[in-house]
Motif scaffolding. Structure first.
Motif, short mmCIF file in Angstrom:
data_model
loop_
_atom_site.label_atom_id
_atom_site.label_comp_id
_atom_site.label_asym_id
_atom_site.label_seq_id
_atom_site.Cartn_x
_atom_site.Cartn_y
_atom_site.Cartn_z
N ILE A 161 -3.87 -14.67 10.60
CA ILE A 161 -4.49 -13.39 10.25
C ILE A 161 -5.28 -12.89 11.44
CG2 ILE A 161 -6.06 -12.19 8.67
CD1 ILE A 161 -5.54 -14.43 6.65
N GLU A 162 -5.11 -11.61 11.74
CA GLU A 162 -5.88 -10.96 12.81
C GLU A 162 -6.33 -9.60 12.31
OE1 GLU A 162 -5.46 -9.73 17.55
OE2 GLU A 162 -3.72 -10.45 16.41
N ASP A 171 -9.73 2.99 10.25
CA ASP A 171 -11.07 2.53 9.86
C ASP A 171 -11.08 1.04 9.56
OD1 ASP A 171 -12.49 5.11 9.90
OD2 ASP A 171 -11.13 5.65 8.28
N GLY A 172 -9.91 0.46 9.41
CA GLY A 172 -9.78 -0.97 9.17
C GLY A 172 -8.32 -1.36 9.28
N SER A 173 -8.04 -2.53 9.81
CA SER A 173 -6.64 -2.93 9.96
C SER A 173 -6.54 -4.45 10.01
CB SER A 173 -6.02 -2.34 11.24
OG SER A 173 -6.75 -2.76 12.39
N ALA A 174 -5.35 -4.94 9.74
CA ALA A 174 -5.11 -6.39 9.79
C ALA A 174 -3.62 -6.64 9.94
CB ALA A 174 -5.64 -7.07 8.52
N TYR A 184 5.19 -9.87 -1.10
CA TYR A 184 4.02 -9.49 -1.89
C TYR A 184 2.77 -10.27 -1.48
CZ TYR A 184 6.80 -6.69 -5.17
OH TYR A 184 7.60 -5.72 -5.73
N ASP A 185 2.91 -11.58 -1.31
CA ASP A 185 1.75 -12.40 -0.96
C ASP A 185 1.20 -12.02 0.41
OD1 ASP A 185 3.12 -13.57 -3.10
OD2 ASP A 185 2.38 -15.56 -2.63
N ALA A 186 2.09 -11.86 1.38
CA ALA A 186 1.67 -11.50 2.73
C ALA A 186 0.99 -10.13 2.75
CB ALA A 186 2.87 -11.51 3.68
N LYS A 228 -6.29 -7.22 1.75
CA LYS A 228 -7.67 -7.71 1.57
C LYS A 228 -8.37 -7.84 2.92
CE LYS A 228 -10.51 -11.08 -0.78
NZ LYS A 228 -10.66 -11.87 -2.01
N ALA A 229 -7.66 -8.33 3.93
CA ALA A 229 -8.24 -8.48 5.26
C ALA A 229 -8.56 -7.11 5.87
CB ALA A 229 -7.30 -9.25 6.17
N ALA A 230 -7.67 -6.14 5.68
CA ALA A 230 -7.89 -4.80 6.22
C ALA A 230 -9.05 -4.10 5.52
CB ALA A 230 -6.62 -3.96 6.10
#
Length: 291
Positions: free
Chosen positions: A37-38, A46-49, A149-151, A157-159
């Motif tokens: 995860i990065e 405004d947010g990314s992952a 779906y899981d990925a 959630k990370a973003a």
């Protein structure tokens, strides 16, 4: 969904391995592949992952924009999803195939995330009935090797954790109306509470057992799958059956219990990793060919 052709001999090999709780890659039935995860990877959001799960890669960007609340919930903001299936991920995403899968994924994500139990939608309200924040979540599938779906849920959630919304200052203008000003200070921002944002666990029924994080080969041996979104407390917020086969009640119960157990265990290490990465700030190591 991307598929692969599996011979009868390969199916027997996979089925017998899963029966003995030993999959082709050495995992147990409830184990995930290696996940990376990065966050903060796209500068104009405004947010990314970006999440890599095995050979499945997903990029998520969140953009916050001011809109008008929906009439039924005037004191809440809302979330919009758009999923783009890159044709480079698999040839099956070319043309209509990618569009249909993108729509299917968007509809499921809307049910999982766009509700008051997952995201604090009231915190997105600026002025009841007049202005609210709308979060546009763009999902790009870069590479497909099963278990989308899981990925995607982990990446979302990370973003959302990485999302920084400018603080809003409301003042009255000369005519008595409301004037909205956004703070220019990048540190004067509002963060989203993502503790209750669920993670999706996909369980595939293979033979008489079920597996978590199925590869494309295992998916080809599966009769049906159950998608379960689980919060950190083990609460199920959404379930959905996919695939052409059927599931008996006993299997559904077993898969649901396994999904709750696996999903609940996924949140704590995920949040710890996100907090650790954020604490590094500018000291976080950047990987690139220019060093």
């Amino acid at each position: 969904m991307a598929t692969v052709q599996v011979s009868e001999a390969e199916k027997v090999y996979i089925l017998h391995g899963i029966r003995d709780d030993l999959r082709v890659d050495g995992r147990g039935c409830e184990d995930y592949r290696h996940m990376e995860i990065e966050t903060d990877v796209v500068s104009n959001t405004d947010g990314s992952a970006k999440v890599t799960l095995g050979d499945t890669a997903v990029l998520v960007g969140v953009k916050a924009d001011i809109g008008k609340p929906r009439p039924m919930v005037p004191n809440e903001g809302y979330v919009e999803f758009f999923v783009d299936c890159s044709a480079n991920a698999t040839p099956e995403f070319e043309g209509r195939g990618g569009e249909e899968l993108g729509t299917e994924l968007s509809n499921t994500l809307y049910k999982v995330f766009n509700n008051k139990h997952s995201v604090d939608l009231k915190s997105l309200c600026i002025s009841a009935g007049e202005h609210c924040w709308v979060l546009y979540v763009d999902v790009l599938l870069l590479q497909c090797d099963g278990n989308l779906y899981d990925a995607i849920s982990v990446a979302i959630k990370a973003a959302l954790f990485n999302t920084k919304i400018p603080r809003v200052h409301i003042s009255a203008d000369e005519e008595g109306g409301k004037e909205i000003e956004l703070s220019d200070d990048p540190y004067d921002c509002v963060r989203l509470n993502v503790k209750n944002v669920p993670c999706i666990v996909t369980l595939c029924k293979v033979g008489h057992r079920h597996v978590v994080d199925a590869t494309l080969q295992e998916k080809a041996c599966s009769v049906a799958s159950l998608i379960i979104s689980v919060t950190r407390k083990g609460t199920i917020t959404c379930t959905r059956k996919v695939g052409g086969g059927s599931l008996d009640p006993e299997s559904i119960f077993e898969m649901t219990e396994a999904g709750k157990r696996v999903g609940k265990a996924l949140h704590a290490p995920l949040m710890k990793l996100l907090q650790q990465e954020e604490s590094l700030g500018k000291a976080r190591q950047k990987v690139g060919f220019l060093g």
